[in-house]
Design a protein around this motif. Structure first.
Motif, PDB file in Angstrom:
ATOM      1  N   UNK A   1      26.729  57.245  53.847  1.00  0.00           N
ATOM      2  CA  UNK A   1      25.698  57.584  54.833  1.00  0.00           C
ATOM      3  C   UNK A   1      24.640  58.490  54.200  1.00  0.00           C
ATOM      4  N   UNK A   2      23.489  58.574  54.850  1.00  0.00           N
ATOM      5  CA  UNK A   2      22.469  59.524  54.412  1.00  0.00           C
ATOM      6  C   UNK A   2      23.040  60.944  54.466  1.00  0.00           C
ATOM      7  N   UNK A   3      22.808  61.694  53.410  1.00  0.00           N
ATOM      8  CA  UNK A   3      23.343  63.045  53.335  1.00  0.00           C
ATOM      9  C   UNK A   3      24.747  63.106  52.773  1.00  0.00           C
ATOM     10  N   UNK A   4      25.320  61.942  52.436  1.00  0.00           N
ATOM     11  CA  UNK A   4      26.671  61.907  51.881  1.00  0.00           C
ATOM     12  C   UNK A   4      26.681  62.191  50.388  1.00  0.00           C
ATOM     13  N   UNK A   5      27.867  62.006  49.782  1.00  0.00           N
ATOM     14  CA  UNK A   5      28.058  62.365  48.386  1.00  0.00           C
ATOM     15  C   UNK A   5      28.790  61.272  47.620  1.00  0.00           C
ATOM     16  N   UNK A   6      28.490  61.179  46.346  1.00  0.00           N
ATOM     17  CA  UNK A   6      29.259  60.359  45.421  1.00  0.00           C
ATOM     18  C   UNK A   6      29.544  61.181  44.175  1.00  0.00           C
ATOM     19  N   UNK A   7      30.814  61.295  43.834  1.00  0.00           N
ATOM     20  CA  UNK A   7      31.240  61.928  42.585  1.00  0.00           C
ATOM     21  C   UNK A   7      31.938  60.863  41.756  1.00  0.00           C
TER      22      UNK A   7
ATOM     23  N   UNK B   1      24.589  53.621  35.825  1.00  0.00           N
ATOM     24  CA  UNK B   1      24.038  52.588  36.709  1.00  0.00           C
ATOM     25  C   UNK B   1      23.797  53.091  38.131  1.00  0.00           C
ATOM     26  N   UNK B   2      24.026  54.383  38.358  1.00  0.00           N
ATOM     27  CA  UNK B   2      23.878  54.942  39.700  1.00  0.00           C
ATOM     28  C   UNK B   2      22.461  55.478  39.879  1.00  0.00           C
ATOM     29  N   UNK B   3      21.681  54.825  40.724  1.00  0.00           N
ATOM     30  CA  UNK B   3      20.312  55.252  40.999  1.00  0.00           C
ATOM     31  C   UNK B   3      20.121  55.343  42.508  1.00  0.00           C
ATOM     32  N   UNK B   4      20.445  56.483  43.093  1.00  0.00           N
ATOM     33  CA  UNK B   4      20.356  56.619  44.547  1.00  0.00           C
ATOM     34  C   UNK B   4      18.922  56.455  45.048  1.00  0.00           C
ATOM     35  N   UNK B   5      18.768  55.667  46.083  1.00  0.00           N
ATOM     36  CA  UNK B   5      17.453  55.454  46.685  1.00  0.00           C
ATOM     37  C   UNK B   5      17.339  56.148  48.038  1.00  0.00           C
ATOM     38  N   UNK B   6      18.429  56.712  48.507  1.00  0.00           N
ATOM     39  CA  UNK B   6      18.416  57.454  49.761  1.00  0.00           C
ATOM     40  C   UNK B   6      18.874  58.887  49.492  1.00  0.00           C
ATOM     41  N   UNK B   7      18.978  59.660  50.557  1.00  0.00           N
ATOM     42  CA  UNK B   7      19.349  61.065  50.404  1.00  0.00           C
ATOM     43  C   UNK B   7      20.869  61.170  50.237  1.00  0.00           C
ATOM     44  N   UNK B   8      21.322  60.841  49.036  1.00  0.00           N
ATOM     45  CA  UNK B   8      22.745  60.924  48.699  1.00  0.00           C
ATOM     46  C   UNK B   8      22.877  61.756  47.436  1.00  0.00           C
ATOM     47  N   UNK B   9      23.763  62.725  47.463  1.00  0.00           N
ATOM     48  CA  UNK B   9      23.972  63.572  46.292  1.00  0.00           C
ATOM     49  C   UNK B   9      24.980  62.916  45.354  1.00  0.00           C
ATOM     50  N   UNK B  10      24.598  62.710  44.109  1.00  0.00           N
ATOM     51  CA  UNK B  10      25.489  62.109  43.120  1.00  0.00           C
ATOM     52  C   UNK B  10      25.771  63.097  42.000  1.00  0.00           C
TER      53      UNK B  10
ATOM     54  N   UNK C   1      31.407  59.361  54.525  1.00  0.00           N
ATOM     55  CA  UNK C   1      30.923  60.662  54.075  1.00  0.00           C
ATOM     56  C   UNK C   1      30.838  60.786  52.554  1.00  0.00           C
ATOM     57  N   UNK C   2      31.800  60.197  51.837  1.00  0.00           N
ATOM     58  CA  UNK C   2      31.848  60.472  50.402  1.00  0.00           C
ATOM     59  C   UNK C   2      32.599  59.387  49.649  1.00  0.00           C
ATOM     60  N   UNK C   3      32.326  59.330  48.344  1.00  0.00           N
ATOM     61  CA  UNK C   3      33.020  58.437  47.424  1.00  0.00           C
ATOM     62  C   UNK C   3      33.479  59.247  46.222  1.00  0.00           C
ATOM     63  N   UNK C   4      34.722  59.024  45.810  1.00  0.00           N
ATOM     64  CA  UNK C   4      35.200  59.499  44.515  1.00  0.00           C
ATOM     65  C   UNK C   4      35.439  58.253  43.671  1.00  0.00           C
ATOM     66  N   UNK C   5      34.617  58.065  42.659  1.00  0.00           N
ATOM     67  CA  UNK C   5      34.669  56.868  41.838  1.00  0.00           C
ATOM     68  C   UNK C   5      35.389  57.141  40.524  1.00  0.00           C
ATOM     69  N   UNK C   6      36.391  56.300  40.225  1.00  0.00           N
ATOM     70  CA  UNK C   6      37.086  56.417  38.940  1.00  0.00           C
ATOM     71  C   UNK C   6      37.015  55.117  38.151  1.00  0.00           C
ATOM     72  N   UNK C   7      36.004  54.301  38.477  1.00  0.00           N
ATOM     73  CA  UNK C   7      35.811  53.026  37.785  1.00  0.00           C
ATOM     74  C   UNK C   7      34.523  53.020  36.982  1.00  0.00           C
ATOM     75  N   UNK C   8      33.438  53.525  37.580  1.00  0.00           N
ATOM     76  CA  UNK C   8      32.156  53.568  36.897  1.00  0.00           C
ATOM     77  C   UNK C   8      31.412  52.251  36.965  1.00  0.00           C
ATOM     78  N   UNK C   9      30.304  52.162  36.200  1.00  0.00           N
ATOM     79  CA  UNK C   9      29.542  50.941  36.084  1.00  0.00           C
ATOM     80  C   UNK C   9      29.056  50.398  37.414  1.00  0.00           C
ATOM     81  N   UNK C  10      29.200  49.078  37.603  1.00  0.00           N
ATOM     82  CA  UNK C  10      28.721  48.416  38.807  1.00  0.00           C
ATOM     83  C   UNK C  10      29.455  48.910  40.047  1.00  0.00           C
ATOM     84  N   UNK C  11      30.748  49.233  39.895  1.00  0.00           N
ATOM     85  CA  UNK C  11      31.506  49.725  41.054  1.00  0.00           C
ATOM     86  C   UNK C  11      30.918  51.021  41.566  1.00  0.00           C
TER      87      UNK C  11
END
Length: 319
Positions: free
Chosen positions: A238-244, A251-260, A219-229
């Motif tokens: 998943x489609x419709x999920x989230x990344x914060x 370097x984050x370029x979503x190609x699907x329906x993901x909210x960043x 459902x979601x990612x909480x990233x505290x590393x950045x960059x390639x990670x």
């Protein structure tokens, strides 16, 4: 009431650069404005925002040298402004700020009263100083942005750091399925905090590991590393999920329906008070990695920049 002209020790920089730029200085005690309180600092938290400001990679309007670093502290109210009627001299408090001219690597700091909250009664000042910035960042990511709920699947990258340790606990507390990336020596610690799946990113490709366990995506990612990670983390959502991310979206370029979304923490006294309640109720533990005296701020930054710390690094004003 503080005497005008009183001086204090503080760690400041006069130019951007490496940890060697951190200098112990004799500076004036900041005046306490009508809507502020003056805090005698006992301990100050050290975080990556401090590093970015020191390096000059994060610049705020109005910055000028000498620039005292630090965004958070724990201490005792020494003076109360005329409009800060809800706070009393002698109260143990914590606070976080995001404002030019307010630095916490010092013996005193003057802050707007609405950013202050009572310190947890169950913690000493060193542990209390570790709560504000990372605690608020995790709180705002888990509850405000990701809206993590029971049964949701959440990946936290770099989970053994300051924000990660709080995020694991907050997500686990609402019943989420918490997946973490961290070196294997941190796994017992993170499992104790509530992590459900643990991936050693140094030994295993975390994307393949998450895909194997959750082929439908999480459902979601909480990233505290950045960059390639951060960029590769999109592959497990998943489609419709989230990344914060709390680092960068470069370097984050979503190609699907993901909210960043990129999260910069916001200092709110009311949310700090909620964190205090969670700590005192035994629902949120504060973990220190290492404590340094104020005079060893350089060593504290060097430790932080290894990115191998477990929990929070703190400066002790009384050491």
């Amino acid at each position: 009431m503080m005497d005008k002209g009183q001086r204090m020790q503080a760690i400041a920089i006069t130019a951007f650069g490496g940890p060697d730029r951190l200098t112990l200085m004799d500076l004036p005690v900041p005046p306490c404005g009508p809507d502020q309180v003056l805090i005698k600092i006992q301990a100050a938290g050290v975080g990556m925002w401090d590093v970015k400001v020191r390096q000059g990679s994060v610049r705020l309007e109005g910055q000028q040298f000498p620039l005292v670093l630090g965004w958070e502290s724990a201490g005792t109210i020494e003076q109360v402004g005329a409009m800060a009627t809800e706070l009393d001299v002698g109260t143990q408090v914590i606070c976080a700020t995001y404002q030019v001219g307010i630095g916490h690597y010092a013996h005193y700091v003057a802050v707007p009263a609405h950013l202050v909250a009572p310190a947890p009664s169950s913690l000493d000042a060193l542990h209390a100083a570790a709560l504000p910035v990372n605690g608020l960042t995790a709180y705002q990511a888990i509850y405000d942005l990701l809206k993590v709920q029971q049964g949701k699947t959440l990946l936290i990258t770099g989970a053994a750091g300051g924000t990660g340790t709080f995020a694991v606990q907050l997500a686990a507390r609402v019943g989420a399925h918490v997946i973490v990336t961290a070196r294997s020596n941190h796994h017992p610690y993170l499992q104790q905090l509530g992590a459900t799946e643990l991936i050693d990113y140094a030994q295993t490709d975390f994307v393949n590991a998450v895909h194997a366990a959750h082929p439908e995506g999480i459902d979601a990612v909480l990233d505290s590393v950045g960059g390639e990670t951060a960029a590769r983390s999109l592959q497990v959502v998943r489609d419709g999920g989230q990344l914060v991310t709390i680092v960068d979206l470069e370097q984050v370029t979503p190609t699907r329906h993901i909210h960043t979304q990129l999260l910069y923490f916001r200092p709110y006294g009311r949310q700090l008070a909620e964190l205090t309640k969670l700590v005192d109720a035994g629902h949120l533990a504060v973990h220190l990695d290492q404590v340094f005296p104020l005079t060893e701020a350089r060593q504290a930054h060097e430790r932080l920049e290894t990115r191998h710390h477990q929990g929070k690094i703190v400066l002790n004003m009384q050491g």
